[in-house]
Design a protein around this motif. Structure first.
Motif, PDB file in Angstrom:
ATOM      1  N   ASN A 119      34.514  35.042  35.590  1.00  0.00           N
ATOM      2  CA  ASN A 119      34.710  34.672  36.984  1.00  0.00           C
ATOM      3  C   ASN A 119      35.317  33.271  36.985  1.00  0.00           C
ATOM      4  O   ASN A 119      34.613  32.272  36.844  1.00  0.00           O
ATOM      5  CB  ASN A 119      33.359  34.690  37.715  1.00  0.00           C
ATOM      6  CG  ASN A 119      33.447  34.232  39.155  1.00  0.00           C
ATOM      7  OD1 ASN A 119      34.493  33.778  39.623  1.00  0.00           O
ATOM      8  ND2 ASN A 119      32.337  34.315  39.869  1.00  0.00           N
ATOM      9  N   THR A 154      43.189  41.729  43.963  1.00  0.00           N
ATOM     10  CA  THR A 154      42.729  42.857  43.158  1.00  0.00           C
ATOM     11  C   THR A 154      43.256  42.811  41.725  1.00  0.00           C
ATOM     12  O   THR A 154      42.868  43.644  40.899  1.00  0.00           O
ATOM     13  CB  THR A 154      43.171  44.178  43.806  1.00  0.00           C
ATOM     14  OG1 THR A 154      44.585  44.144  44.031  1.00  0.00           O
ATOM     15  CG2 THR A 154      42.470  44.398  45.131  1.00  0.00           C
ATOM     16  N   SER A 166      44.058  41.390  37.815  1.00  0.00           N
ATOM     17  CA  SER A 166      43.217  40.847  36.749  1.00  0.00           C
ATOM     18  C   SER A 166      44.083  40.502  35.554  1.00  0.00           C
ATOM     19  O   SER A 166      45.246  40.902  35.469  1.00  0.00           O
ATOM     20  CB  SER A 166      42.132  41.855  36.350  1.00  0.00           C
ATOM     21  OG  SER A 166      42.719  43.019  35.788  1.00  0.00           O
ATOM     22  N   ASN A 191      39.933  48.791  35.740  1.00  0.00           N
ATOM     23  CA  ASN A 191      39.941  47.358  36.068  1.00  0.00           C
ATOM     24  C   ASN A 191      38.578  46.732  35.780  1.00  0.00           C
ATOM     25  O   ASN A 191      38.109  45.870  36.529  1.00  0.00           O
ATOM     26  CB  ASN A 191      40.347  47.119  37.522  1.00  0.00           C
ATOM     27  CG  ASN A 191      40.985  45.745  37.730  1.00  0.00           C
ATOM     28  OD1 ASN A 191      41.303  45.039  36.767  1.00  0.00           O
ATOM     29  ND2 ASN A 191      41.150  45.353  38.965  1.00  0.00           N
ATOM     30  N   ARG A 203      38.988  37.692  36.042  1.00  0.00           N
ATOM     31  CA  ARG A 203      39.247  37.865  37.466  1.00  0.00           C
ATOM     32  C   ARG A 203      39.283  36.493  38.141  1.00  0.00           C
ATOM     33  O   ARG A 203      38.664  35.536  37.666  1.00  0.00           O
ATOM     34  CB  ARG A 203      38.143  38.706  38.133  1.00  0.00           C
ATOM     35  CG  ARG A 203      37.879  40.061  37.498  1.00  0.00           C
ATOM     36  CD  ARG A 203      39.039  41.000  37.649  1.00  0.00           C
ATOM     37  NE  ARG A 203      39.301  41.366  39.024  1.00  0.00           N
ATOM     38  CZ  ARG A 203      38.948  42.521  39.567  1.00  0.00           C
ATOM     39  NH1 ARG A 203      38.294  43.425  38.859  1.00  0.00           N
ATOM     40  NH2 ARG A 203      39.261  42.811  40.820  1.00  0.00           N
ATOM     41  N   ASP A 211      35.687  44.834  42.738  1.00  0.00           N
ATOM     42  CA  ASP A 211      36.510  43.701  42.318  1.00  0.00           C
ATOM     43  C   ASP A 211      35.757  42.751  41.391  1.00  0.00           C
ATOM     44  O   ASP A 211      36.199  41.640  41.146  1.00  0.00           O
ATOM     45  CB  ASP A 211      37.041  42.937  43.535  1.00  0.00           C
ATOM     46  CG  ASP A 211      35.946  42.233  44.329  1.00  0.00           C
ATOM     47  OD1 ASP A 211      34.754  42.383  43.965  1.00  0.00           O
ATOM     48  OD2 ASP A 211      36.267  41.533  45.308  1.00  0.00           O
TER      49      ASP A 211
END
Length: 623
Positions: free
Chosen positions: A327, A367, A369, A388, A416, A500
């Protein structure tokens, strides 16, 4: 493995795999079924097709994953004509509508796993209507065999509708050395030849596509994201568009044109960052009535792929094994601060690659990555495209992650853009209207607000908030007699953010603040306990008919059925670690064979009864 092969042998191979369009592939793929002449070329093509389908099956896409994939590559409803006076649309985004999510309703994972292997689902994945792009950095040096493996992955992605725009890089190149341009050209031609040998068409673009220097507006841009040292103009994308329209994979050099129109070699990361920003910006500014036929490829990048020799980004929490999921918004600076010195030698480009991902994802759709993957795992790119998701969920218990044979030093890292994560310790820190909206949209029910907050006044432990209340985990302290119990009262993510990565980000933070306390992996800068303290057993409940209980089963230490409810719990991991060490020491001292753990450990006596009593007495939060 045998099971997968048996299933694949009965699949109806879609027409798009048997007969690839001439503008996409150099040679059509054909199966040997129904053929009167069995030559070596046909057998190789059939073997390639079966291997391709098995790669899809191994990715184990759920129904939700398939729908998400089709949102980008499948047929869409024709919308009414838009007047020319309407403002131009931004970069194409395809939100995935998911089932509601709450503490009794967590994302469904393979509820109908058998349906994934049926012909209609596989056909829908294998017959893309729209083609999208991925920016790919091939970071050598690689042998010819390694390049063949990478090229196979690129061709597989092309069959699924994701066309690569490749920038070649090489760790051994020295800037300014004699014969530098010849070596760059040779490497581009090697990659091009490898793609051609795998049945694709490729076009080497040996002249610079990008221009040296940042955009003029970058000088005053207030951001902590690294600004690319190159930029492009709309006409600079023409060679890439031309190659894509001809069904060819463009292969670019890491060069730029300076103000005197000279070719200069620059960092491949700057070339990719400039391309991503330009492809997003100029694709979004296309005329509304621009040709959108099958020969037109949407230039807005859907993925960033970094293929290297070292694998993913090493993690401080996993003894140097790669991160599974990052993240960026919440972890970027901490990952850099905890990057161990020995990793500078084993993973010399890791920090540059995560910085590249951060820059690119700041321009790409939410959306999108990025994935950092070793040349040893090119087929994992298929799983990344369809699902994903990381190869293994990062929110699984650490004991399962440590014993998983899929995880090694070459495990890919999925990155992401993510969301900020913060921990609120009092009700005063909460935005009540936003939390109410989140809970009601997630559960699909009306919150009894007065009763809910009155209970929190007495029992609140902490609330983890993801982003601007797109997700939250509410943990309370309950009592059975004088025994305190850590209880997960609410776990919710907005439907628009399911799929997501938010669910995993939120659960990992929950782990760090509760049952994962006391371990090095829990020292994360979320504003909570930051790893200080001892783990607490975490308890929660779910209705027995909840179709997503499988997700809970995978993340819990155990469960107990209580009428219409299922009681779940996660054991405090630091206590489990101490108990395991005690057992190992006892065995070593006596020389006896290691014994299996008891069904109920001494520390666990009577706790299920306490938990059941506490859970049964908790009132409903809904009207």
């Amino acid at each position: 493995m045998l099971h997968c092969k048996q299933q694949a042998s009965h699949l109806k191979i879609p027409a798009c795999v048997r007969r690839a369009p001439q503008h996409v592939f150099r040679a059509p793929l054909a199966t040997v079924r129904g053929s009167h002449k069995f030559d070596v070329e046909d057998i190789e093509h059939d073997r390639s097709t079966n291997d391709f389908i098995l790669s899809i099956l191994r990715s184990n896409p759920s129904i939700r994953d398939t729908k998400s994939y089709l949102a980008s590559f499948g047929p869409r409803q024709v919308s009414p004509a838009i007047p020319k006076t309407a403002p131009p649309p931004g970069p194409t985004q395809h939100p995935v509508v998911q089932p509601n999510l709450g503490v009794e309703e967590v994302p469904q994972v393979d509820v109908q796993a058998a349906a994934v292997t049926t012909s209609p689902i596989i056909s829908s994945i294998l017959e893309p209507v729209y083609r999208r792009t991925a920016l790919v950095k091939i970071q050598g040096p690689f042998t010819d065999i390694q390049l063949e493996s990478i090229a196979t992955g690129m061709v597989y992605l092309e069959k699924l509708g994701l066309v690569s725009v490749i920038v070649v890089d090489h760790d051994d190149w020295i800037k300014g050395e004699i014969g530098e341009r010849a070596r760059v050209t040779e490497e581009v031609m090697r990659v091009t030849a490898a793609l051609e040998r795998q049945g694709s068409k490729a076009r080497p673009l040996l002249e610079p596509i990008v221009r040296l220097g940042p955009w003029e507006t970058d000088v005053n841009e207030d951001t902590d994201v690294d600004i690319p040292e190159a930029h492009i103009q709309p006409r600079d994308l023409q060679p890439i568009r031309s190659a894509l329209r001809a069904g060819e994979i463009p292969v670019l050099t890491p060069t730029a044109m300076d103000s005197f129109l000279r070719c200069m070699r620059i960092e491949a990361n700057d070339v990719i960052a400039a391309l991503v920003r330009g492809m997003v910006k100029f694709e979004g500014q296309k005329d509304l009535f621009t040709d959108t036929s099958s020969s037109e490829v949407d230039l807005t990048p859907l993925r960033l792929m970094i293929i290297n020799r070292e694998g993913g980004i090493p993690s401080y929490a996993r003894s140097g094994h790669p991160h599974l999921l990052i993240n960026l918004d919440a972890e970027y600076h901490y990952i850099r601060d905890t990057f161990h010195e020995p990793w500078q030698g084993s993973h010399p480009s890791a920090l540059k690659n995560i910085a590249l991902a951060r820059t690119c994802l700041s321009y790409m759709p939410p959306t999108s990555s990025a994935v950092v993957v070793s040349h040893r795992s090119p087929k994992s790119l298929i799983a990344n495209l369809i699902t994903n998701k990381p190869i293994v969920s990062s929110s699984l218990p650490h004991a399962l992650l440590q014993g998983n044979r899929k995880l090694n030093t070459h495990t890919p890292t999925l990155i992401r853009r993510g969301l900020p994560i913060r921990v609120a310790k009092t009700i005063a820190e909460l935005d009540r209207p936003k939390l109410k909206m989140l809970l009601e949209q997630s559960f699909g029910r009306i919150l009894n607000e007065d009763a809910f907050y009155e209970r929190l006044e007495k029992h609140l432990d902490f609330v983890i908030v993801a982003g601007d209340y797109v997700g939250a985990a509410v943990v309370t302290t309950e009592y059975s007699g004088n025994t305190p119990i850590s209880y997960l009262d609410k776990f919710a993510v907005l439907p628009s953010h399911q799929g997501d990565g938010t669910v995993d980000f939120l659960w990992v933070a929950l782990h760090d603040e509760s049952y994962g306390l006391g371990l090095p992996s829990s020292v994360n800068p979320h504003g909570g306990k930051e790893g200080r303290g001892h783990g607490q057993d975490l308890v929660w409940r779910s209705r027995t008919d909840n179709p997503v209980n499988k997700w809970y089963f995978e993340r819990s230490s155990g469960h107990l059925r209580l009428g219409k409810w299922v009681l779940f719990w996660c054991d405090a991991e630091d206590r489990l670690k101490v108990e395991a060490e005690r057992r190992a020491a006892a065995v070593a001292g006596t020389g006896r064979r290691r014994e299996s753990p008891s069904y109920i450990e001494p520390a666990e006596q009577d706790r299920l009864g306490h938990w059941a009593d506490a859970v049964a007495s908790i009132p409903s939060s809904w009207i």
